[in-house]
Design a protein around this motif. Structure first.
Motif, PDB file in Angstrom:
ATOM      1  N   SER A   1     -21.259 -11.877  12.487  1.00  0.00           N
ATOM      2  CA  SER A   1     -21.736 -10.942  11.465  1.00  0.00           C
ATOM      3  C   SER A   1     -21.656 -11.603  10.092  1.00  0.00           C
TER       4      SER A   1
ATOM      5  N   ASP B   1     -13.158 -10.119  21.297  1.00  0.00           N
ATOM      6  CA  ASP B   1     -13.603  -8.949  20.540  1.00  0.00           C
ATOM      7  C   ASP B   1     -13.941  -9.366  19.101  1.00  0.00           C
TER       8      ASP B   1
ATOM      9  N   LEU C   1     -12.626 -10.713  13.303  1.00  0.00           N
ATOM     10  CA  LEU C   1     -12.807 -10.426  11.874  1.00  0.00           C
ATOM     11  C   LEU C   1     -11.483 -10.049  11.228  1.00  0.00           C
ATOM     12  N   GLN C   2     -10.731  -9.165  11.895  1.00  0.00           N
ATOM     13  CA  GLN C   2      -9.443  -8.758  11.335  1.00  0.00           C
ATOM     14  C   GLN C   2      -8.471  -9.940  11.274  1.00  0.00           C
TER      15      GLN C   2
ATOM     16  N   GLN D   1     -14.491  -7.692  16.426  1.00  0.00           N
ATOM     17  CA  GLN D   1     -13.749  -6.955  15.402  1.00  0.00           C
ATOM     18  C   GLN D   1     -12.339  -7.509  15.230  1.00  0.00           C
ATOM     19  N   LYS D   2     -11.727  -7.899  16.345  1.00  0.00           N
ATOM     20  CA  LYS D   2     -10.385  -8.484  16.265  1.00  0.00           C
ATOM     21  C   LYS D   2     -10.434  -9.866  15.595  1.00  0.00           C
TER      22      LYS D   2
END
Length: 609
Positions: free
Chosen positions: A76, A32, A37-38, A34-35
């Motif tokens: 990204s 994922d 990135l976090q 987003q994970k």
């Protein structure tokens, strides 16, 4: 049993620490985005100010994964930016961290990132590159490997104040010689950076100033260009002078003084120009005062030493400005006595800078006393000065030893001091020790000073001879370093002047006729001239000539023929050889004055032919 348990306990602790860091790395592989990135953001927060965490993450393989994410087209821009930030934070740890990053080829990846259209990502890459390039373990050449990098960095200077700050800082740290100066100059560094001196950002102004200081150092081309550069209708030297004012930060004053000093030494500004005599020199003297930080005093003294080194008038002005000679004596009082220091950090700070302070003081004393006899006298009369120099000759720091020898060499140009202070402190003893085992840079200066101590009026000459100097100097004549060969033969020439027959015989025996021929065939003109001078001094009186010619006559005449038939200039053949032959033949053959002159003239003509 305690000893047996110690290793398992350490391994257990290490495993726990590694395990606590592993989840940060594992999250970088999550499918994922987003994970991921976090995870990178959490890693960024975890490593701030935590060198242990940084080291653990590097060991666990975080760097290759971060670089992969940074270069992936599918990542990204936000993720790429955060990866660059984390890598920059890792680089701020230890030197081993930087080495690990370099081993993973971080620089090409970051330079590639500068092609992005996103300014935030570019700034993050530049910030990381700045941190890496300012590390002492990073080779500067990595900046110049790809010829497209420098022009692209020049183009990025206009993007933001951060790009200006970081790029100027990279340039100032990676410009280490004439080749780098030429590359930056040819790509418009002067024109692109000049206007940054008027930036509203202090950091940008300072980094631009530092860029000019490294560009101008020992570079006449850059310095001559800087003199004529206009910024908002004002010449660059005038801007530098404004930055010297007392109300400006010390860092700015010092760096501006460096720029003007380097431009002056490169011949772009006259030594009697008001900006040097009335602005730059007084500013640098101010930097030597007790009120300044130790590192500022070091930088001020070393820059001032460089400024005044070749100019007698600047040396005289400096010597009477703010009691400079006495002020420098304070440089030797660090670290302060332990009993007087209750702050451990201050003691550590003093110890760290003590060597640098002594080195700077010796350098400045050497420049001050380079020409003027009165200044030398004042230096030597400064409290415990000769003792401090003698102590400096045996310092553990090579740089301090070199500076002490240079200082002593400068003071040894005084006939009076050679006869008094140098004899009173038996300077020749530690000097001979220095000559036994030292790097070439120290040997060159020490052997040059020995030439002065071997002059006929020096009281040190006899004890130096008794300490085995002949063999040492003959050894120097075989050095691959031309400066050492010159000094070795020069010292032997001084030693042979008006010397006893035994000394002259020792010189010839130790030097050997084979080496004499090699020196007369030396490609260095100075070596050749000093060798001729040695021969002239060896054959200075009739009894000595008779003795030497009876044992070495054939070889010496072969040496004469070698010079006559060699492709040497008129100076060598006339001034060196003709003078030697004239005096030698007058004594050997006892011809009348007229015949001697005629013979000398014929030999001079033969030399010219």
């Amino acid at each position: 049993m305690a000893c047996l348990l110690e290793t398992p306990i350490r391994m257990s602790v290490l495993s726990e620490v590694t395990a606590s860091s592993r989840h940060y790395v594992d999250r970088l592989f999550d499918p994922d985005p987003q994970k991921v990135l976090q995870g990178v953001i959490d890693m960024k927060n975890a490593v701030i100010g935590n060198n242990k965490q940084k080291a653990n993450l590097i060991v666990l393989g975080a760097v290759p994964r971060l670089l992969y994410l940074l270069q992936q087209e599918t990542s990204s821009t936000e993720l790429k930016t955060e990866c660059a930030v984390v890598l920059g934070s890792l680089a701020m740890g230890t030197e081993n961290n930087v080495k690990s990053l370099l081993d993973c080829h971080i620089i090409p990846a970051l330079l590639q990132g500068l092609l992005s259209p996103d300014l935030k990502f570019i700034e993050a890459c530049l910030r990381c590159l700045r941190t890496i390039f300012t590390s002492p373990v990073t080779p500067e050449e990595l900046l110049y490997t790809d010829a497209t990098v420098i022009p692209h960095l020049m183009a990025l200077l206009s993007r933001s104040r951060y790009t200006q700050e970081y790029i100027c800082q990279i340039f100032s740290h990676c410009c280490k010689g004439p080749d780098h100066q030429t590359i930056l100059f040819n790509h418009g560094a002067v024109q692109n950076i000049a206007h940054l001196l008027t930036s509203v950002s202090y950091k940008v102004r300072m980094q631009a100033l530092k860029c000019f200081s490294v560009l101008a150092f020992e570079n006449p081309q850059v310095s001559m260009t800087l003199v004529n550069v206009l910024v908002d209708g004002e010449l660059l030297p005038q801007i530098f002078v404004k930055m010297l004012q007392r109300d400006k930060p010390i860092e700015m004053q010092l760096t501006s003084a460096k720029c003007l000093t380097y431009m002056c030494r490169a011949g772009a500004i006259r030594t009697d120009d008001n900006c040097i005599v009335l602005k730059t020199l007084p500013c640098l003297v101010r930097m030597c005062s007790k009120e300044r930080l130790l590192e500022e005093r070091v930088e001020g003294a070393e820059t001032l030493a460089y400024l005044i080194e070749p100019d007698v008038e600047l040396q005289r002005i400096a010597s009477i400005t703010d009691h400079l000679i006495a002020m420098l004596a304070d440089y030797f009082k660090y670290p302060s006595s332990v009993s007087a220091i209750t702050d451990i950090k201050r003691l550590d700070h003093d110890l760290k800078h003590a060597h640098e302070l002594r080195q700077a003081a010796f350098k400045l004393y050497a420049s001050l006393g380079a020409n003027d006899e009165d200044i030398r006298k004042k230096i030597i009369e400064t409290e415990n000065m000769m003792d401090r120099i003698v102590t400096g000759l045996s310092e553990s720091s090579v740089k301090v030893r070199l500076a002490a020898v240079r200082c002593l060499h400068s003071l040894s140009r005084s006939v009076q001091q050679l006869r008094t202070s140098f004899q009173d402190h038996a300077v020749w003893k530690p000097l001979m020790k220095v000559l036994q085992n030292a790097p070439d840079e120290i040997l060159v200066v020490a052997s040059s000073m020995l030439c002065n101590l071997l002059l006929e009026f020096s009281p040190s000459k006899e004890p130096i001879l008794e300490s085995g100097a002949v063999e040492l100097l003959c050894g120097l004549t075989q050095s691959e370093n031309p400066a050492l060969r010159v000094n070795g033969i020069w010292a032997l020439m001084n030693m042979a002047f008006q010397a006893e027959q035994k000394i002259k015989a020792d010189i010839l025996r130790s030097l050997s006729t084979e080496q004499l021929f090699r020196l007369l065939s030396d490609s260095d003109l100075n070596v050749l001239m000093k060798t001729l001078g040695l021969l002239r001094n060896l054959l200075s009186t009739r009894p000595h000539i008779d003795k030497i010619m009876s044992t070495h006559g054939k070889q010496i005449m072969q040496a004469v023929t070698l010079i006559l038939e060699g492709e040497h200039n008129i100076e060598v053949k006339e001034q060196g050889l003709a003078n030697f032959l004239q005096r030698a033949r007058q004594n050997i053959y006892s011809r009348n004055t007229w015949a001697s002159k005629q013979n000398s003239r014929s030999l001079c003509h033969a030399g010219q032919a």
